[in-house]
Design an enzyme around this catalytic site. Structure first.
Site, PDB file in Angstrom:
ATOM      1  N   TRP A 139       0.843  -1.208   0.000  1.00  0.00           N
ATOM      2  CA  TRP A 139       0.000   0.000   0.000  1.00  0.00           C
ATOM      3  C   TRP A 139       0.873   1.251   0.000  1.00  0.00           C
ATOM      4  O   TRP A 139       0.520   2.269  -0.602  1.00  0.00           O
ATOM      5  CB  TRP A 139      -0.904   0.001   1.232  1.00  0.00           C
ATOM      6  CG  TRP A 139      -1.716   1.245   1.424  1.00  0.00           C
ATOM      7  CD1 TRP A 139      -2.945   1.515   0.902  1.00  0.00           C
ATOM      8  CD2 TRP A 139      -1.357   2.413   2.195  1.00  0.00           C
ATOM      9  NE1 TRP A 139      -3.381   2.757   1.300  1.00  0.00           N
ATOM     10  CE2 TRP A 139      -2.420   3.343   2.092  1.00  0.00           C
ATOM     11  CE3 TRP A 139      -0.243   2.761   2.958  1.00  0.00           C
ATOM     12  CZ2 TRP A 139      -2.403   4.578   2.723  1.00  0.00           C
ATOM     13  CZ3 TRP A 139      -0.221   3.990   3.593  1.00  0.00           C
ATOM     14  CH2 TRP A 139      -1.286   4.887   3.473  1.00  0.00           C
ATOM     15  N   HIS A 140       2.030   1.176   0.669  1.00  0.00           N
ATOM     16  CA  HIS A 140       2.878   2.353   0.785  1.00  0.00           C
ATOM     17  C   HIS A 140       3.516   2.749  -0.550  1.00  0.00           C
ATOM     18  O   HIS A 140       3.862   3.919  -0.731  1.00  0.00           O
ATOM     19  CB  HIS A 140       3.980   2.117   1.820  1.00  0.00           C
ATOM     20  CG  HIS A 140       3.507   2.248   3.227  1.00  0.00           C
ATOM     21  ND1 HIS A 140       2.866   1.215   3.892  1.00  0.00           N
ATOM     22  CD2 HIS A 140       3.549   3.280   4.114  1.00  0.00           C
ATOM     23  CE1 HIS A 140       2.546   1.606   5.113  1.00  0.00           C
ATOM     24  NE2 HIS A 140       2.944   2.858   5.272  1.00  0.00           N
ATOM     25  N   GLY A 141       3.680   1.837  -1.456  1.00  0.00           N
ATOM     26  CA  GLY A 141       4.272   2.236  -2.733  1.00  0.00           C
ATOM     27  C   GLY A 141       4.656   1.050  -3.591  1.00  0.00           C
ATOM     28  O   GLY A 141       4.790  -0.079  -3.112  1.00  0.00           O
TER      29      GLY A 141
ATOM     30  N   PHE B  80       2.484   8.602  -0.810  1.00  0.00           N
ATOM     31  CA  PHE B  80       1.649   7.425  -0.666  1.00  0.00           C
ATOM     32  C   PHE B  80       0.201   7.727  -0.913  1.00  0.00           C
ATOM     33  O   PHE B  80      -0.626   6.844  -0.911  1.00  0.00           O
ATOM     34  CB  PHE B  80       1.821   6.815   0.736  1.00  0.00           C
ATOM     35  CG  PHE B  80       3.256   6.564   1.096  1.00  0.00           C
ATOM     36  CD1 PHE B  80       4.129   6.038   0.169  1.00  0.00           C
ATOM     37  CD2 PHE B  80       3.736   6.908   2.351  1.00  0.00           C
ATOM     38  CE1 PHE B  80       5.463   5.818   0.494  1.00  0.00           C
ATOM     39  CE2 PHE B  80       5.058   6.684   2.685  1.00  0.00           C
ATOM     40  CZ  PHE B  80       5.929   6.150   1.761  1.00  0.00           C
TER      41      PHE B  80
END
Length: 494
Positions: free
Chosen positions: A338-340, A494
């Protein structure tokens, strides 16, 4: 004519200077917003319209015409939620929910992960598929998860859909939390919209404390440490000794916490001043004595979202211990992604997932043995637990921050094989201010919560003129110490 052109350039979106809570433009924006909001304070409809218009403009100033994605997302999920609610057929409800999930995740996937997977395909097939010229819309990860939690909650019949579209658009575009969270759930937020706007002394004191604390953490601690030390270490770890790299990792642990929690504090404070209570997103996470506790204190809105909408639907702890450990690891792996779109983030998530699974094994073993510690033994184990947890988290931050695996291993190699403790005094003399700001940051982090409550109470007792004077003096002090160019918050990406 020149002045008009200059004014227009300030009012229009500038990709090189997105609006930030700590930018000069924001103070003018917020002053005008508060004035308009107070004038409409007795009319719920007018408050919603003013807040929504200012929120959408704020988002436009942050990412240009991508503001249209927020409006489009609101339209789609507002209508889908009503169809889900009105439809008697379970299978149709599920189809509509899946449609919402596909549309939301698909939009996020397109902007955030398309080039990542194109790169994987090219690497596996020696292909030459061209990368797309995509710009990640700011905040898309946050409002996508808010949309998903809303439609899922309607499907589960935990909440009823919002009757007024403007209320839903207001919820989704609410500017204090729009770009960097916290991830707010409709069930917590929307009932507050109809409440009359009243501010108590507690609201004023709490809001002011959060705004001041947030600005202090972001500008005085995070930006200063990063710009004057941490960035040099991570730019090329091989040029620095292991001692410098280790201090740089400790510095980054403080940088990312003060950067993200500082922005979250400002969001909570601004919301509080405008009549809304948003759940806190951080709770002194480096005070945690195990990794499970850390994730109860760090990015609380994300970890609770992953628990309720991913970990529990996967089976949680209901299908045996082995399945529970797998569910934990998978949830954190997805949380890292999810962060990248980077293998570093996936690896970071996998390490935390593995650690959470191992911690569950430890907790279960202690329960079986009925091991209970008290007195000095409990205090000693707590201190040891805090030190181990903090250093594990710092180890993981290396991969979170480093641009590549090579850079991460290079930094760890320097710590392990080229430590050079004899340069400690030279390092301190070269970065004296940085060291003292770091010490101050960690001391403030470990202060008991009652110290925070005392400060909120003092600020809440000030008259209006006193509150304004405190803010003006604090902002003036910030102007004296802040860098000429505001540092883009870490979680913007993000």
């Amino acid at each position: 004519m020149f002045n008009i052109d200059k004014l227009l350039s300030e009012l229009l979106y500038d990709p090189a200077n997105p609006v930030l809570f700590n930018s000069g433009f924001f103070f003018y924006f917020f002053a005008l917003f508060i004035l308009c909001y107070l004038l409409a304070s007795n009319n719920k409809r007018a408050r919603v319209i003013i807040y929504t218009v200012f929120s959408l403009y704020f988002f436009y100033k942050a990412c240009g015409y991508y503001v249209g994605l927020v409006i489009l997302s609101a339209i789609v999920d507002y209508n889908l939620s009503h169809w889900i609610h009105r439809t008697p057929s379970k299978s149709t409800k599920k189809t509509l929910l899946v449609t919402s999930i596909i549309l939301n995740i698909g939009l996020l996937f397109y902007f955030k992960y398309t080039n990542f997977f194109i790169g994987i395909v090219n690497d596996l097939t020696a292909g030459h598929i061209p990368f797309l010229n995509l710009i990640l819309p700011i905040g898309i990860s946050f409002y996508t998860f808010e949309n998903l939690s809303y439609t899922i909650d309607v499907y589960r019949e935990e909440i009823e859909p919002v009757n007024d579209f403007m209320d839903y658009l207001f919820f989704l575009s609410f500017f204090p939390k729009l770009m960097m969270g916290p991830i707010v759930r409709a069930a917590d937020f929307i009932p507050q919209i109809s409440q009359p706007y009243r501010l108590s002394s507690e609201d004023i004191g709490k809001g002011m404390y959060l705004i001041i604390a947030g600005l202090f953490k972001k500008i005085v601690i995070s930006d200063f440490i990063y710009q004057n030390f941490v960035q040099y270490i991570f730019d090329d770890p091989s040029k620095h000794t292991g001692l410098e790299c280790l201090v740089g990792v400790y510095g980054y642990a403080l940088v990312i916490y003060c950067d993200f929690s500082g922005y979250s504090d400002m969001a909570l404070g601004i919301a509080r001043w405008t009549g809304f209570k948003i759940p806190p997103n951080f709770d002194s996470p480096y005070q945690s004595s195990n990794i499970t506790e850390f994730w109860r204190r760090w990015h609380i809105s994300l970890s609770s979202w992953l628990r309720d909408y991913l970990y529990i639907p996967l089976g949680g702890n209901r299908k045996g211990k082995v399945r529970q450990y797998i569910n934990l690891a998978l949830t954190m792996l997805i949380g890292g992604f999810w962060h990248g779109a980077s293998w570093n983030f996936i690896f970071w998530g996998a390490m935390h997932g593995g650690a959470l699974a191992l911690d569950k094994v430890r907790i279960d073993a202690l329960k079986k043995r009925k091991a209970v510690f008290a007195g000095w033994k409990a205090a000693l184990f707590k201190v040891i637990g805090i030190l181990i947890t903090f250093h594990f988290v710092c180890f993981c931050w290396v991969f979170f921050k480093a641009s590549t695996f090579h850079d991460a291993w290079s930094l760890l190699h320097q710590i392990a094989y080229d430590f050079q403790p004899e340069i400690a005094m030279d390092l301190y003399n070269g970065y004296t201010a940085v060291f003292w700001v770091m010490i101050m940051g960690f001391i403030l982090h470990f202060l008991p919560s009652k110290a925070e409550f005392s400060m909120e109470t003092i600020l809440g007792r000030l008259p209006v003129a006193g509150s304004i004077a405190v803010l003006v003096i604090f902002v003036w002090l910030l102007v004296q110490v802040k860098s000429t160019q505001p540092m883009i918050p870490i979680y913007f990406q993000f």
